[in-house]
Each structure stands twice: as C-alpha cells, then as structure tokens.
Design a protein around this motif. Structure first.
Motif, PDB file in Angstrom:
ATOM      1  N   GLY A   1       0.814  -1.205   0.000  1.00  0.00           N
ATOM      2  CA  GLY A   1       0.000   0.000   0.000  1.00  0.00           C
ATOM      3  C   GLY A   1       0.846   1.252   0.000  1.00  0.00           C
ATOM      4  N   GLY A   2       0.203   2.337   0.350  1.00  0.00           N
ATOM      5  CA  GLY A   2       0.869   3.626   0.394  1.00  0.00           C
ATOM      6  C   GLY A   2       0.903   4.169   1.808  1.00  0.00           C
ATOM      7  N   ARG A   3       1.843   5.061   2.028  1.00  0.00           N
ATOM      8  CA  ARG A   3       2.037   5.650   3.348  1.00  0.00           C
ATOM      9  C   ARG A   3       2.179   7.160   3.178  1.00  0.00           C
ATOM     10  NH1 ARG A   3       6.678   4.144   7.787  1.00  0.00           N
ATOM     11  NH2 ARG A   3       7.315   6.273   8.062  1.00  0.00           N
ATOM     12  N   VAL A   4       1.418   7.914   3.970  1.00  0.00           N
ATOM     13  CA  VAL A   4       1.467   9.377   3.949  1.00  0.00           C
ATOM     14  C   VAL A   4       1.682   9.838   5.383  1.00  0.00           C
ATOM     15  CG1 VAL A   4       0.185  11.489   3.456  1.00  0.00           C
ATOM     16  CG2 VAL A   4      -0.096   9.500   1.979  1.00  0.00           C
ATOM     17  N   GLY A   5       2.612  10.782   5.561  1.00  0.00           N
ATOM     18  CA  GLY A   5       2.903  11.245   6.902  1.00  0.00           C
ATOM     19  C   GLY A   5       3.092  12.741   6.982  1.00  0.00           C
ATOM     20  N   VAL A   6       3.081  13.221   8.189  1.00  0.00           N
ATOM     21  CA  VAL A   6       3.326  14.634   8.447  1.00  0.00           C
ATOM     22  C   VAL A   6       4.383  14.735   9.550  1.00  0.00           C
ATOM     23  CG1 VAL A   6       1.395  14.762  10.085  1.00  0.00           C
ATOM     24  CG2 VAL A   6       2.253  16.833   9.020  1.00  0.00           C
ATOM     25  N   GLU A   7       5.331  15.654   9.355  1.00  0.00           N
ATOM     26  CA  GLU A   7       6.398  15.849  10.326  1.00  0.00           C
ATOM     27  C   GLU A   7       5.877  16.672  11.493  1.00  0.00           C
ATOM     28  OE1 GLU A   7      10.324  18.395  10.036  1.00  0.00           O
ATOM     29  OE2 GLU A   7      10.504  16.567   8.807  1.00  0.00           O
TER      30      GLU A   7
END
Length: 119
Positions: free
Chosen positions: A31-37
């Motif tokens: 799948g995909g992974r999206v993140g925020v710092e």
C-alpha cells in the motif's frame, strides 16, 4: 512525506479441535504511506492498502490452503534515533470480509514496535 509500503508477516496462530486445525500461515500487504512531520525527529503517518492472508486447514491427513484478500490501514508514529535509523509504534487493521459464505467476518488487528534504517 509519502512512500510505498510492502511487507510480509509470518504467523504462528493455530486453532485446533482434535485432528482439525486452522492455521494462519502469513500476511502479505502492499500500500501507500502518507505522513506529516511533527518535529525534526518525529513523524505521524497513516497507511492504506491491500492485504492477503494465507490460511491452512488440516483435517486428519488432508491439508488445504487458500488466501483471502481485503483492505488494510494503519496509524503510527516514527521517531528518529540517529541520522539514518528510527523506531516506530504502529496500530493496524485489516478486513478480509466474509469467510467463504460462513457469515464469519475475518478481521485482523495488530500493534507493533519496529526499528529501521534508511538508505
């Protein structure tokens, strides 16, 4: 931050009633992974994708296996411990739907702690 995610998990989960056993062999997920710092060393991320769970059934001397697929998702936090190393804590959920018309909804919940390297 965006990336792809591919993993395989081995399992030792087994349920037996006399000579009849049902065993989870493993789980393949992509799948995909999206993140925020959140800070220079900490990131919050979410994953969404497809998972395939392999199940093996044994009754006496007869064994058969099959895979069941479904959607999975996860939420986690990643903390840098060195320039190219990190630790993470993650909670994941997968729903594989109805187990072959039995009315039993096959789901998987997992919490994990990991350690990784970036190249």
């Amino acid at each position: 931050m965006c990336s792809s995610d591919l993993n395989y998990e081995f399992s030792g989960v087994e349920l037996c009633d006399g000579p009849d056993c049902l065993k989870v062999k493993g789980n393949l997920a992509a799948g995909g992974r999206v993140g925020v710092e959140l800070s220079p060393t900490t990131a919050l991320y979410g994953k969404l994708g497809y998972a395939s769970l392999t199940i093996e059934a044994t009754s006496g001397a007869t064994t058969a296996s099959d895979s069941k697929g479904g959607v999975y998702g996860a939420l986690g936090v990643e903390i840098a411990v060195a320039k190219n190393a990190y630790i993470n804590v993650e909670g994941a959920y997968a729903d594989f739907g109805d187990f072959y018309g039995t009315g039993f909804n096959l789901q998987r919940r997992q919490a994990s702690v990991g350690f990784g390297f970036r190249f």
